[in-house]
Design an enzyme around this catalytic site. Structure first.
Site, PDB file in Angstrom:
ATOM      1  N   THR A  13       5.308   5.239  -7.883  1.00 42.40           N
ATOM      2  CA  THR A  13       4.918   4.455  -6.702  1.00 42.40           C
ATOM      3  C   THR A  13       5.126   2.972  -6.910  1.00 42.40           C
ATOM      4  O   THR A  13       5.499   2.237  -5.992  1.00 42.40           O
ATOM      5  CB  THR A  13       3.433   4.744  -6.371  1.00 42.40           C
ATOM      6  OG1 THR A  13       3.317   6.121  -6.052  1.00 42.40           O
ATOM      7  CG2 THR A  13       2.941   3.923  -5.197  1.00 42.40           C
ATOM      8  N   SER A  58       6.871  10.665 -10.890  1.00 45.03           N
ATOM      9  CA  SER A  58       6.409  11.132 -12.201  1.00 45.03           C
ATOM     10  C   SER A  58       6.218  12.645 -12.323  1.00 45.03           C
ATOM     11  O   SER A  58       6.257  13.160 -13.438  1.00 45.03           O
ATOM     12  CB  SER A  58       5.167  10.367 -12.645  1.00 45.03           C
ATOM     13  OG  SER A  58       4.005  10.811 -12.003  1.00 45.03           O
ATOM     14  N   THR A  90       1.862   7.483 -11.350  1.00 43.93           N
ATOM     15  CA  THR A  90       0.516   7.732 -11.867  1.00 43.93           C
ATOM     16  C   THR A  90       0.193   9.222 -12.034  1.00 43.93           C
ATOM     17  O   THR A  90      -0.706   9.564 -12.783  1.00 43.93           O
ATOM     18  CB  THR A  90      -0.539   7.113 -10.929  1.00 43.93           C
ATOM     19  OG1 THR A  90      -0.373   7.672  -9.625  1.00 43.93           O
ATOM     20  CG2 THR A  90      -0.414   5.606 -10.873  1.00 43.93           C
ATOM     21  N   ASP A  91       0.945  10.073 -11.348  1.00 44.09           N
ATOM     22  CA  ASP A  91       0.581  11.497 -11.360  1.00 44.09           C
ATOM     23  C   ASP A  91       0.564  12.089 -12.770  1.00 44.09           C
ATOM     24  O   ASP A  91      -0.283  12.925 -13.087  1.00 44.09           O
ATOM     25  CB  ASP A  91       1.542  12.312 -10.480  1.00 44.09           C
ATOM     26  CG  ASP A  91       1.337  12.033  -8.992  1.00 44.09           C
ATOM     27  OD1 ASP A  91       0.447  11.235  -8.640  1.00 44.09           O
ATOM     28  OD2 ASP A  91       2.080  12.618  -8.175  1.00 44.09           O
TER      29      ASP A  91
HETATM   30  N1  ASP Z   1       1.581   9.116  -6.614  1.00 43.32           N
HETATM   31  C1  ASP Z   1       2.441   8.810  -7.676  1.00 43.32           C
HETATM   32  C2  ASP Z   1       2.294   7.401  -8.198  1.00 43.32           C
HETATM   33  O1  ASP Z   1       1.218   6.882  -8.050  1.00 43.32           O
HETATM   34  C3  ASP Z   1       3.819   9.221  -7.542  1.00 43.32           C
HETATM   35  C4  ASP Z   1       4.327   9.436  -8.924  1.00 43.32           C
HETATM   36  O2  ASP Z   1       3.520   9.794  -9.778  1.00 43.32           O
HETATM   37  O3  ASP Z   1       5.494   9.198  -9.166  1.00 43.32           O
HETATM   38  O4  ASP Z   1       3.152   6.808  -8.746  1.00 43.32           O
END
Ligand code: ASP
Length: 337
Positions: A13, A58, A90-91
């Site tokens: 993200t 991710s 973050t995932d």
């Molecule tokens: N929701 C995720 C992020 O916060 C998407 C990911 O992990 O790529 O980055």
């Protein structure tokens, strides 16, 4: 001369943009240079070398990508970087940070960060998180701490941190032990002295194929169906299994039998699916309890979450087949504060 810091970007993200006018359907597009350029004041605290290592959401990162990132970070330190920052989604951040931590053998800080809001969103948190991560990477007090996660002004140890909210900007938490530091008015402050468990060595030479360590979560009424399917399908393509058990690491009586048969063939580790607290050792005696699973040859993950236990077992299997005594010793060492 500001201290040199290497920033490696993997996507997520923090690097995601949208061509839609309403800002939906974001995908990773921004390079590491663009990410660094968007952070006010960054040039005053570090001389940044930024490199785009991947542009992935991710959930599509994998262990080989993380191991390549590790080698890139080690090379950056060999080239003189005082610290290294990795940006990613973050995932799976709690997982890649821990896999990096298992093998990070340098005193220099390696800091992982990301964002919950995209760069085009109002109140985007990426620049603030990246600034905190770089401040952490140049701080003398960050040395000899292994891999850290910088998020929402807090600094966490890679082995305890977890994403605990799907949307909030304060999405990361270290259950029980809490964050070890904060970044306040630009100063990085730690509440605990440096120190870490020794890193694992990346084995020389490549084994044929990467280890495969599935994670099996149990649930009400679980009769061991998934474990039975693994047993029936042949175990030659897997190197170990981690079970996310109830409470302190429990499974049903019906599943316990499958755990025992599996543990006769492969390393089996049970962890707690609760998200906080350790696996037990000596409290419950019923079939499927921790005492029963230990007696059947499974190993408790201690304080490691199921996903982190899976990565530790994966990392041990990278050396080749690993015996139950080695698995137990490593979880004893790395599964507790
Ligand atoms: N929701 C995720 C992020 O916060 C998407 C990911 O992990 O790529 O980055």
């Amino acid at each position: 001369m500001r201290p040199p810091v290497a920033i490696g970007a993997l996507g997520g993200t923090i690097a995601s943009t949208s061509s839609a006018t309403d800002g939906t359907e974001i995908v990773p597009t921004l390079t590491a240079q663009r990410l660094a350029a968007a952070v006010p004041g960054l040039a005053e605290i570090a001389t940044v070398r930024a490199e785009t290592l991947a542009q992935l959401p991710s959930p599509s990162l994998d262990e080989p990508t993380v191991m390549r990132t590790l080698a890139w970070a080690q090379a950056a330190v060999d080239d003189g970087a005082h610290g290294v920052v990795i940006t990613q989604g973050t995932d799976t951040l709690e997982e890649s940070a821990y896999l990096l931590d298992l093998f990070w053998d340098r005193p220099e800080p390696l800091v992982v960060t990301g964002a919950m809001r995209s760069p085009q969103a109002a109140g985007a948190d990426g620049p603030a998180n990246l600034l905190t991560a770089v401040r952490c990477a140049v701080a003398e007090g960050s040395r000899e701490r292994g891999v850290l996660v910088a998020f929402d002004d807090e600094l966490h140890q890679a082995r305890w941190v977890a994403k605990t909210d799907s949307m909030s900007t304060s999405a990361f938490r270290s259950a029980v032990f809490g964050p070890i530091g904060r970044c306040v008015e630009g100063e990085v402050v730690y509440g605990v002295p440096p120190g870490r468990v020794p890193a694992l060595r990346v084995p020389p030479g490549q084994r044929a194929g990467d280890p495969r360590v599935p994670l099996v979560a149990t649930y009400l009424g679980d009769d061991g169906y998934v474990l039975e399917a693994l047993l029936a399908g042949g175990l030659d393509r897997i190197d170990g299994v981690v079970i996310a058990g109830f409470g302190a690491g429990h499974v049903s009586a019906r599943m316990a039998d499958a755990v025992g048969r599996l543990a006769g063939e492969l390393p089996v580790v049970f962890a707690s699916r609760t998200g906080s607290g350790p696996t037990g050792r000596a409290m419950y005696g019923y079939p499927g309890s921790e005492i029963d699973l230990l007696a059947r040859g499974a190993v408790g993950a201690g304080w490691l979450s199921p996903v982190k236990a899976r990565l530790l077992l994966w990392a041990l299997a990278l050396r080749g087949p690993v015996g139950p005594a080695d698995v137990a010793a490593e979880f004893e060492l790395r599964g507790r504060p």
